[in-house]
Write a protein that holds these residues in place. Structure first.
Motif, PDB file in Angstrom:
ATOM      1  N   THR A   1       5.232   0.520  -4.494  1.00  0.00           N
ATOM      2  CA  THR A   1       4.729  -0.673  -5.202  1.00  0.00           C
ATOM      3  C   THR A   1       3.211  -0.710  -5.099  1.00  0.00           C
ATOM      4  OG1 THR A   1       6.740  -1.816  -4.532  1.00  0.00           O
ATOM      5  CG2 THR A   1       4.990  -3.164  -5.437  1.00  0.00           C
ATOM      6  N   PHE A   2       2.563  -0.815  -6.253  1.00  0.00           N
ATOM      7  CA  PHE A   2       1.097  -0.869  -6.279  1.00  0.00           C
ATOM      8  C   PHE A   2       0.579  -2.248  -6.704  1.00  0.00           C
ATOM      9  CE2 PHE A   2       2.652   0.657 -10.346  1.00  0.00           C
ATOM     10  CZ  PHE A   2       1.986  -0.135 -11.257  1.00  0.00           C
ATOM     11  N   ASP A   3       1.386  -3.016  -7.461  1.00  0.00           N
ATOM     12  CA  ASP A   3       0.957  -4.350  -7.933  1.00  0.00           C
ATOM     13  C   ASP A   3       1.407  -5.400  -6.913  1.00  0.00           C
ATOM     14  OD1 ASP A   3       0.166  -6.569  -9.301  1.00  0.00           O
ATOM     15  OD2 ASP A   3       1.466  -6.279 -11.047  1.00  0.00           O
ATOM     16  N   PRO A   4       0.472  -6.067  -6.232  1.00  0.00           N
ATOM     17  CA  PRO A   4       0.890  -7.061  -5.222  1.00  0.00           C
ATOM     18  C   PRO A   4       1.556  -8.307  -5.822  1.00  0.00           C
ATOM     19  CG  PRO A   4      -1.494  -7.069  -5.469  1.00  0.00           C
ATOM     20  CD  PRO A   4      -0.983  -5.931  -6.292  1.00  0.00           C
ATOM     21  N   TYR A   5       1.283  -8.587  -7.097  1.00  0.00           N
ATOM     22  CA  TYR A   5       1.852  -9.790  -7.731  1.00  0.00           C
ATOM     23  C   TYR A   5       3.231  -9.522  -8.338  1.00  0.00           C
ATOM     24  CZ  TYR A   5       1.703 -14.363  -9.967  1.00  0.00           C
ATOM     25  OH  TYR A   5       1.970 -15.670 -10.323  1.00  0.00           O
TER      26      TYR A   5
ATOM     27  N   ASP B   1      -4.085   3.037 -10.849  1.00  0.00           N
ATOM     28  CA  ASP B   1      -5.472   3.429 -10.533  1.00  0.00           C
ATOM     29  C   ASP B   1      -6.233   2.295  -9.849  1.00  0.00           C
ATOM     30  OD1 ASP B   1      -4.923   5.843 -11.748  1.00  0.00           O
ATOM     31  OD2 ASP B   1      -5.601   5.118 -13.725  1.00  0.00           O
ATOM     32  N   ASP B   2      -5.857   1.054 -10.116  1.00  0.00           N
ATOM     33  CA  ASP B   2      -6.526  -0.084  -9.476  1.00  0.00           C
ATOM     34  C   ASP B   2      -6.167  -0.198  -7.997  1.00  0.00           C
ATOM     35  OD1 ASP B   2      -7.690  -0.882 -11.901  1.00  0.00           O
ATOM     36  OD2 ASP B   2      -5.844  -1.913 -12.504  1.00  0.00           O
ATOM     37  N   ASN B   3      -4.975   0.265  -7.604  1.00  0.00           N
ATOM     38  CA  ASN B   3      -4.551   0.212  -6.195  1.00  0.00           C
ATOM     39  C   ASN B   3      -3.783   1.493  -5.860  1.00  0.00           C
ATOM     40  OD1 ASN B   3      -3.989  -0.712  -3.629  1.00  0.00           O
ATOM     41  ND2 ASN B   3      -2.338  -2.071  -4.272  1.00  0.00           N
ATOM     42  N   PRO B   4      -4.504   2.602  -5.682  1.00  0.00           N
ATOM     43  CA  PRO B   4      -3.810   3.888  -5.481  1.00  0.00           C
ATOM     44  C   PRO B   4      -3.112   3.995  -4.125  1.00  0.00           C
ATOM     45  CG  PRO B   4      -6.184   4.169  -5.310  1.00  0.00           C
ATOM     46  CD  PRO B   4      -5.960   2.758  -5.720  1.00  0.00           C
ATOM     47  N   LYS B   5      -3.600   3.327  -3.107  1.00  0.00           N
ATOM     48  CA  LYS B   5      -3.028   3.445  -1.757  1.00  0.00           C
ATOM     49  C   LYS B   5      -1.774   2.603  -1.553  1.00  0.00           C
ATOM     50  CE  LYS B   5      -7.382   4.665   0.453  1.00  0.00           C
ATOM     51  NZ  LYS B   5      -8.373   4.295   1.481  1.00  0.00           N
ATOM     52  N   GLY B   6      -1.522   1.644  -2.441  1.00  0.00           N
ATOM     53  CA  GLY B   6      -0.330   0.811  -2.330  1.00  0.00           C
ATOM     54  C   GLY B   6      -0.514  -0.373  -1.393  1.00  0.00           C
TER      55      GLY B   6
END
Length: 380
Positions: free
Chosen positions: A105-109, A46-51
């Protein structure tokens, strides 16, 4: 008007100073303290839905001896990275592991954590410990120790000192820092919270600088006990911590022959005198050759005579008898203290003369003379 503006500016400066004083008076501990049990909320889709817009990848090489282990645990690695939608590939021909992001992938870290995971696996960290890097509170540190010490023998000794007898020093360090520490080759891999990693790095580098790890472990134990006391949390702990002084007991080896450096002079040293210069100084240069030869012959004869006398003395030494040690005669001297009583001895002699020595015989035998014996023989 001018006076009013001045008064206004003065009042503003005074108010500014007061506000600064008030901020300084606020306890800093209240600003930086985090309530117990608080955790940062996890990063969700939900924090980064677009990826992510771009694909990013990391690769690392692994040694040949890790190939068999990585083959076994590779399905588990793919499963662990699949939760965060990270793609991992194992290339056994090149000997490399690659991780890259995907469209899901939604989490950049997450890719950075995956990079740390493959680094730890390449540095002989077991999969059970390396997977913990994917958690939020975990971090890792790979400390290079290969270039910190010059000689190989000294490096091996210091690395063994870090491990300790049967791994006891390393185990104590793990318990105090809440980190997993793995010593392999020229690197030390550490996995745990940030504060613990900081302490592990300090201990490892100090050990390589010839500071025994037991000193740092002792300070960590004291800090652990002090942190339990809520009153001492805001105070300085320097008075409680031990100060270990480095004592270099081994003295530097001094050379047997000490050479003292001469004072520097810009002028070259004086040239030594040649044989002609010496002859000129003594006046021999101006003599005839016959005189010179005669003089040389005389010198040779004198030397020969001295050598002969020395040789003769050495030969004669063998015939010289050694000095005999004087024989000490033992004399039994009567004790001087005992005094002889002459009168008592005289009395004893007189008694012996007057006293009869034994009783007389009953039938005394007649005394026979040799002449009487001869007459008896002739009659018979």
């Amino acid at each position: 008007m001018a006076s009013s503006t001045k008064e206004g500016s003065v009042s503003e400066t005074q108010s500014g100073k007061k506000s600064k004083k008030n901020t300084n008076q606020v306890d800093e501990s209240q600003l930086f303290t985090v309530p117990d049990g608080w955790k940062e909320p996890a990063f969700t889709k939900d924090d980064n839905p677009k990826g992510l817009l771009e694909e990013s990848s990391f690769a690392t090489l692994f040694p040949k001896y890790r190939e068999a282990y990585l083959k076994e645990c590779w399905p588990l690695v793919q499963k662990a990275l699949g939760d965060s939608h990270i793609k991992a590939t194992l290339d056994l021909i090149e000997g490399s592991i690659t991780v890259c992001t995907t469209k899901k992938t939604f989490d950049p870290y997450a890719v950075v954590r995956a990079r740390d995971l493959i680094k730890l696996l390449a540095r002989s960290v077991p999969f059970e410990q390396a997977v913990r890097i994917l958690e939020d509170d975990m971090a890792c540190d790979i400390i290079k120790i290969g270039t910190l010490v010059r000689t190989r023998e000294r490096f091996v000794k210091r690395r063994q000192r870090l491990i300790g007898p049967k791994g006891s020093t390393l185990k104590a360090l793990e318990l105090l820092t809440n980190c997993y520490v793995m010593v392999q080759g020229n690197t030390v891999s550490a996995l745990g919270p940030f504060n613990g990693l900081k302490e592990v790095r300090k201990v490892v580098l100090d050990t390589m600088k010839n500071i025994h790890p037991i000193y740092n472990i002792k300070t960590l134990m004291i800090k652990r006990e002090l942190s339990k006391d809520p009153e001492l949390r805001l105070q300085s702990w320097e008075r409680f911590l031990p100060n270990f002084r480095h004592k270099n007991l081994t003295k530097r080896k001094e050379p047997k022959k000490k050479t003292t450096k001469k004072e520097y002079t810009p002028f070259p040293p004086q040239q030594p005198e040649s044989q002609i210069d010496k002859e000129l100084a003594t006046g021999e240069f101006f003599l005839r050759e016959s005189v010179k030869k005669r003089k040389k012959m005389e010198e040779i004869k004198v030397k020969q005579a001295e050598a002969l006398t020395k040789r003769q003395e050495e030969r004669n030494r063998a015939f010289i008898p050694p000095k005999e040690k004087p024989v000490m005669k033992k004399t039994n001297k009567a004790p001087s203290d005992a005094k002889i009583n002459i009168e008592a001895i005289k009395a004893k002699v007189r008694k012996a003369k007057t006293k009869k020595l034994g009783a007389p015989s009953v039938n005394p035998a007649p005394q026979t003379t040799p002449a009487y014996d001869k007459k008896k023989k002739n009659k018979a």
